[in-house]
Design an enzyme around this catalytic site. Sequence first.
Site, PDB file in Angstrom:
ATOM      1  N   HIS A 274      22.595 -35.125 -22.123  1.00 10.25           N
ATOM      2  CA  HIS A 274      21.924 -35.869 -21.051  1.00 10.25           C
ATOM      3  C   HIS A 274      22.135 -37.367 -21.248  1.00 10.25           C
ATOM      4  CE1 HIS A 274      19.161 -32.890 -18.898  1.00 10.25           C
ATOM      5  NE2 HIS A 274      20.026 -32.178 -19.606  1.00 10.25           N
ATOM      6  N   GLU A 275      22.223 -38.082 -20.129  1.00 10.21           N
ATOM      7  CA  GLU A 275      22.532 -39.515 -20.103  1.00 10.21           C
ATOM      8  C   GLU A 275      23.893 -39.829 -20.729  1.00 10.21           C
ATOM      9  OE1 GLU A 275      18.457 -38.672 -19.725  1.00 10.21           O
ATOM     10  OE2 GLU A 275      19.348 -38.766 -21.721  1.00 10.21           O
TER      11      GLU A 275
ATOM     12  N   GLU B 292      14.275 -34.040 -12.477  1.00  9.25           N
ATOM     13  CA  GLU B 292      13.251 -34.956 -12.989  1.00  9.25           C
ATOM     14  C   GLU B 292      12.920 -36.060 -11.992  1.00  9.25           C
ATOM     15  OE1 GLU B 292      14.675 -36.709 -16.570  1.00  9.25           O
ATOM     16  OE2 GLU B 292      16.475 -37.542 -15.660  1.00  9.25           O
TER      17      GLU B 292
ATOM     18  N   PRO C 137      16.311 -49.004  -9.772  1.00  7.53           N
ATOM     19  CA  PRO C 137      16.075 -49.226 -11.205  1.00  7.53           C
ATOM     20  C   PRO C 137      16.389 -48.008 -12.064  1.00  7.53           C
ATOM     21  CG  PRO C 137      14.243 -50.052  -9.884  1.00  7.53           C
ATOM     22  CD  PRO C 137      15.112 -49.262  -8.956  1.00  7.53           C
ATOM     23  N   ASN C 138      16.843 -48.285 -13.294  1.00  9.96           N
ATOM     24  CA  ASN C 138      17.122 -47.244 -14.266  1.00  9.96           C
ATOM     25  C   ASN C 138      16.864 -47.789 -15.659  1.00  9.96           C
ATOM     26  OD1 ASN C 138      19.144 -45.429 -16.022  1.00  9.96           O
ATOM     27  ND2 ASN C 138      18.636 -44.351 -14.130  1.00  9.96           N
TER      28      ASN C 138
ATOM     29  N   GLU D  93      22.664 -42.109 -12.378  1.00 12.26           N
ATOM     30  CA  GLU D  93      21.416 -41.610 -11.819  1.00 12.26           C
ATOM     31  C   GLU D  93      20.971 -42.438 -10.610  1.00 12.26           C
ATOM     32  OE1 GLU D  93      18.699 -41.194 -15.084  1.00 12.26           O
ATOM     33  OE2 GLU D  93      19.896 -39.626 -16.015  1.00 12.26           O
TER      34      GLU D  93
ATOM     35  N   HIS E  61      17.324 -33.484 -29.219  1.00 17.10           N
ATOM     36  CA  HIS E  61      17.619 -34.707 -29.955  1.00 17.10           C
ATOM     37  C   HIS E  61      17.683 -35.876 -28.979  1.00 17.10           C
ATOM     38  CE1 HIS E  61      19.878 -32.454 -33.439  1.00 17.10           C
ATOM     39  NE2 HIS E  61      18.558 -32.371 -33.542  1.00 17.10           N
ATOM     40  N   GLU E  62      16.613 -36.618 -28.857  1.00 19.65           N
ATOM     41  CA  GLU E  62      16.665 -37.875 -28.104  1.00 19.65           C
ATOM     42  C   GLU E  62      17.098 -38.967 -29.071  1.00 19.65           C
ATOM     43  OE1 GLU E  62      17.217 -40.645 -25.946  1.00 19.65           O
ATOM     44  OE2 GLU E  62      16.426 -38.934 -24.803  1.00 19.65           O
TER      45      GLU E  62
END
Length: 712
Positions: free
Chosen positions: A491-492, A516, A202-203, A181, A422-423
């Site tokens: 995602h991620e 986002e 930053p991430n 990202e 689902h995070e």
Amino acid sequence: MNKLRNLLPGHNSRRYLLLLCCLVWSAARAEEIQSPNKQLTLSVVLQDGGVPAYSLTYKGKPVLKPGTLGLELKNTTSLTNGFTQTAATRRSFDESWQPVWGEVKTIRNHYNELAVTLTQAATKRTMLVRFRLYDDGLGFRYEFPRQKELDYFVVKEEKTQFALNGDHKAFWLPGDYDTQEYSTVTSNLSEVRGKMKAAVTPNASQTTFSETGLQTPLMLKGNGLYINIHEAALVDYSAMHLELDDKTYVLESRLTPDAVGNRAELQTPCLSPWRTIIVSDKAADILESKLVLNLNEPSKIKDTSWIKPVKYVGVWWEMITGKSTWSYTNQDNIKLDSIDYSKTKPNGTHGANNTRVKTYIDFAAKHGFDAVLVEGWNTGWEDWFGKHKDYVFDFVTPYPDFDVQELNRYAQSKNVKIMMHHETSGSVRNYERHLDTAFQFMNKYGYNAVKTGYVGDIVPLGHHHYDQWMINHYNYVLTKAADYKVMVNGHEAVRPTGLARTYPNLIGNEAARGTEYESFGGNNADHTTILPFTRLIGGPMDYTPGIFQTKVSAYNPQNNSFVHSTLARQLALYVTLYSPLQMAADLPETYEKHLDAFQFIKDVAVDWDDTKVLEAEPGDYVTIARKAKGKSSWFIGSSCDENGRTSKINLSFLEPGKKYVATIYADGKDAHYEKNPQTYAIRKLNVTSKSKLTQYCAPGGGYAISVIEAGR
């Protein structure tokens, strides 16, 4: 030969014969194959010391100079030198196959193959390098047959080189073991070191590893060629990055380490992912390549009837902008087993409440959307971000204001699905311990798709998002989801490598800066003209386009970010950024104010029979036309950078003799992604296959066109 003899002092015939024999011997050790159209030529040779190397040319131009191959092993002799060639086999292959969903109805898999078997004299170990040369590029991988001399082994580093022929222009991201990202940097390779510090922004989780480390897919342009380097079929191995030698312009593989520093732990028989090089003298050919998909195995899911492309809306953008919250309360430092949400005062900003979700369901039903994504529906959101907790979410317990049974009953009555979220908070062990229960819960309440998330550092700590252990986790989730007939939007997670061919329930991925980030400070205006050449080479992206209210402050006065795009280009992204999973990401209330422009989002397909790249130049512009699955309708999207341009296309892809009506959604007069982003104009034209169109694209803008057969 006379010239060669004259180079020898005194015309010494003995020296001449010795040199001649060496040249003949070296030539005999070289193996060559050509692509089916004979425009690409691969050469494989053992260099001095038994070091395997390969080179590649396109139409006589050097693509890759000789670069070495091999693996450095831990605590044992490495597989990098001391080889002799013990076999070389060739074959040609040509088939066509149909993807479950995709950009085209049928894909041709046509290549010439060279498999070189190498034996290391000192260890008697065998390594096979398999090369497949297509008309659009090269794929190769390492294979290790079962052998007593090499059973279980640990890869310390892979030593594959991509030896470029010059200081190419590159479209690059900082090498990072935990995130993609970042904004793409466009520069010559010689400038990477000087630009790296500013490129690392930053991430939530990031681990850069070098001042010249780069990610794949890496897009390059130089010497009149377009070159893309990536990998395919990433299974039971760690993701590859590239270490740049900015003096020689040689790129060398750098694998993601695990918690103890190992790059891969393998047991024979085994194989590596494919290393891929797509090459052409036309940018459009890079986008039309199916090489990465072709190098993956056919579907392992026999019954794919339940896997369907999805167009959806969702309770998401309002949380991203700060208008609403994921959490039900404003408490922190909580444990799930120590809080009674039914007795806790709500914060009044929780987005996933019954009333709000029904609004989205009604909107989806009214406009023909398939599903509604709801984030923040389950307990645990108050205290998880960056905390490295092992147990955060149980994936089945809703907040008090989210009635699972009633909302799914309501959605079903409207012929709409609710999409699960689902995070995991990066707590992988916790997710795996709950996985069966979570999917059973989905089956019970009618969910058929899940958006997974891996925000933050991986727990157990020390692991990276792209190491072998995590790659195996992502693939485990896919196979487990298939058992429950669940589609996955990750995602991620790791950037895709064409694995959706093998597991077509992998319906979407993020793995890059998506929409986002427009709420987190903004994406560069050229961002969406680069993504098709980089991130999307490995598979579709859930970019979440369709933002009509480009001022984020309209939803959250505390957020002064803005969307770096005109409204018309937001429509174009549904075509230029391919995905079988497309979200209309803005709020229903905003779409209701622009129903004329929203019509394109309603009409545009998410599955395709054919795709034509009409114009393309990485970082500048992309114009793509796609034919809807099973229909005569075409949809066109064009996106350009901050400079604006005039697009000129012809419609020769339309069926000759038929008449069509083209509805053009274009930037309005004086449109500009910063100064005047929301102005747009809509017009209709009668067109045929002989028609040509000229359309101005504003800075940061573009256009979208629906082409419908007359009378339909």
